[in-house]
Design a protein around this motif. Structure first.
Motif, short mmCIF file in Angstrom:
data_model
loop_
_atom_site.label_atom_id
_atom_site.label_comp_id
_atom_site.label_asym_id
_atom_site.label_seq_id
_atom_site.Cartn_x
_atom_site.Cartn_y
_atom_site.Cartn_z
N ALA A 113 0.83 -1.20 0.00
CA ALA A 113 0.00 0.00 0.00
C ALA A 113 0.87 1.26 0.00
O ALA A 113 0.58 2.22 -0.72
N ALA A 114 1.94 1.25 0.78
CA ALA A 114 2.86 2.39 0.79
C ALA A 114 3.52 2.56 -0.57
O ALA A 114 3.72 3.69 -1.04
N GLU A 115 3.82 1.45 -1.21
CA GLU A 115 4.44 1.49 -2.53
C GLU A 115 3.51 2.16 -3.54
O GLU A 115 3.94 3.03 -4.32
N ARG A 116 2.25 1.81 -3.51
CA ARG A 116 1.28 2.42 -4.43
C ARG A 116 1.16 3.92 -4.16
O ARG A 116 1.07 4.71 -5.11
N ARG A 117 1.18 4.30 -2.91
CA ARG A 117 1.09 5.73 -2.58
C ARG A 117 2.35 6.46 -3.07
O ARG A 117 2.25 7.58 -3.59
N LEU A 118 3.50 5.85 -2.91
CA LEU A 118 4.74 6.47 -3.38
C LEU A 118 4.74 6.63 -4.89
O LEU A 118 5.20 7.65 -5.42
N GLY B 115 15.15 0.43 -5.14
CA GLY B 115 14.82 -0.98 -5.02
C GLY B 115 13.36 -1.29 -5.23
O GLY B 115 12.94 -2.45 -5.10
N MET B 116 12.57 -0.29 -5.59
CA MET B 116 11.14 -0.51 -5.82
C MET B 116 10.92 -1.20 -7.17
O MET B 116 11.74 -1.05 -8.08
N PRO B 117 9.84 -1.95 -7.31
CA PRO B 117 9.55 -2.56 -8.61
C PRO B 117 9.48 -1.54 -9.75
O PRO B 117 9.88 -1.83 -10.88
N ARG B 118 8.94 -0.35 -9.45
CA ARG B 118 8.96 0.73 -10.42
C ARG B 118 9.67 1.93 -9.78
O ARG B 118 9.04 2.81 -9.22
N LEU C 248 10.60 7.39 -14.35
CA LEU C 248 9.98 8.60 -14.90
C LEU C 248 11.10 9.44 -15.51
O LEU C 248 12.03 9.85 -14.82
N SER C 249 11.03 9.66 -16.81
CA SER C 249 12.18 10.18 -17.55
C SER C 249 12.69 11.52 -17.04
O SER C 249 13.91 11.75 -16.98
N ASN C 250 11.78 12.42 -16.65
CA ASN C 250 12.27 13.73 -16.19
C ASN C 250 12.89 13.64 -14.80
O ASN C 250 13.81 14.40 -14.49
#
Length: 211
Positions: free
Chosen positions: A130-135, A173-176, A181-183
């Motif tokens: 859930a924290a990952e989605r918020r980030l 280290g996050m999956p995404r 994000l290019s910029n």
């Protein structure tokens, strides 16, 4: 006399990079998290929350990363790490510094330490997700706001960019990771190319991948 209590790669990285950018003499004092030194009686006298960093500035003992960063920007205006007080640019600078500390930096606590946010250890993985989605959403918003500008304040580099860079690095280290994000990736590349930042990484022994 300036002294920074730090641990490599922690939130102390922001004031460390700033001090290198400023170019004044200062002392680095390692707080060994491996031995839980941040919870020692000696350290708790400096920061009763037991978190890193702490800045000593003569008789001033200051904790909270954003507060340290704002103090350094104000104390050394010649370094140009923040716009002049009372300007619209300064208001934008405050906005970003407060947003970065209150939103993604705070959310990382739940991502790195999800067990602190649940009463049942079995729920920790769900809390982390859930924290990952918020980030992800937070960095999407920052990316949208940054647009095609070089820096958060437009053409002007500031301590807010160092702050954002540190937070981009934390998500490596996050999956995404935020660098997807290019910029944000381009901003991070500009920051890591700065000699002061490279010196901070060298002193802390931080190895690639940097973000």
């Amino acid at each position: 006399m300036l002294a920074l209590y730090y641990y490599p790669g922690n939130a102390s990285l922001l004031p460390h990079m700033m001090l290198r950018e400023i170019g004044v003499p200062f002392e680095m004092r390692l707080v060994d998290r491996g031995s839980n030194a941040q919870k020692s009686p000696e350290y708790l006298k400096l920061n009763p929350n037991g978190r890193i960093p702490v800045l000593i500035d003569d008789d001033l003992v200051l904790f909270e990363t954003a507060a340290i960063a704002l103090h350094l920007a104000d104390k050394f205006p010649q370094a140009g790490l923040s716009p002049a007080v009372g300007t619209k640019e300064r208001a934008e600078f405050y906005k970003w510094m407060v947003h970065l500390t209150n939103t993604p930096q705070a959310e990382y606590r739940a991502w790195f330490y999800p067990h602190e946010h649940v009463s049942d250890e079995a729920a920790a993985p769900a809390a982390k997700q859930a924290a990952e989605r918020r980030l992800y959403r937070m960095f999407d918003v920052i990316s949208e706001q940054l647009g095609d500008r070089a820096w958060l304040l437009g053409d002007r580099f500031s301590a807010a960019d160092l702050f954002l860079f540190m937070l981009i690095r934390w998500g490596r280290g996050m999956p995404r990771p935020p660098r997807m994000l290019s910029n944000l990736d381009a901003l991070a590349e500009r920051v890591i190319a700065r000699p002061a930042v490279q010196e901070a990484f060298r002193v802390e022994g931080i190895q690639a991948p940097f973000f």
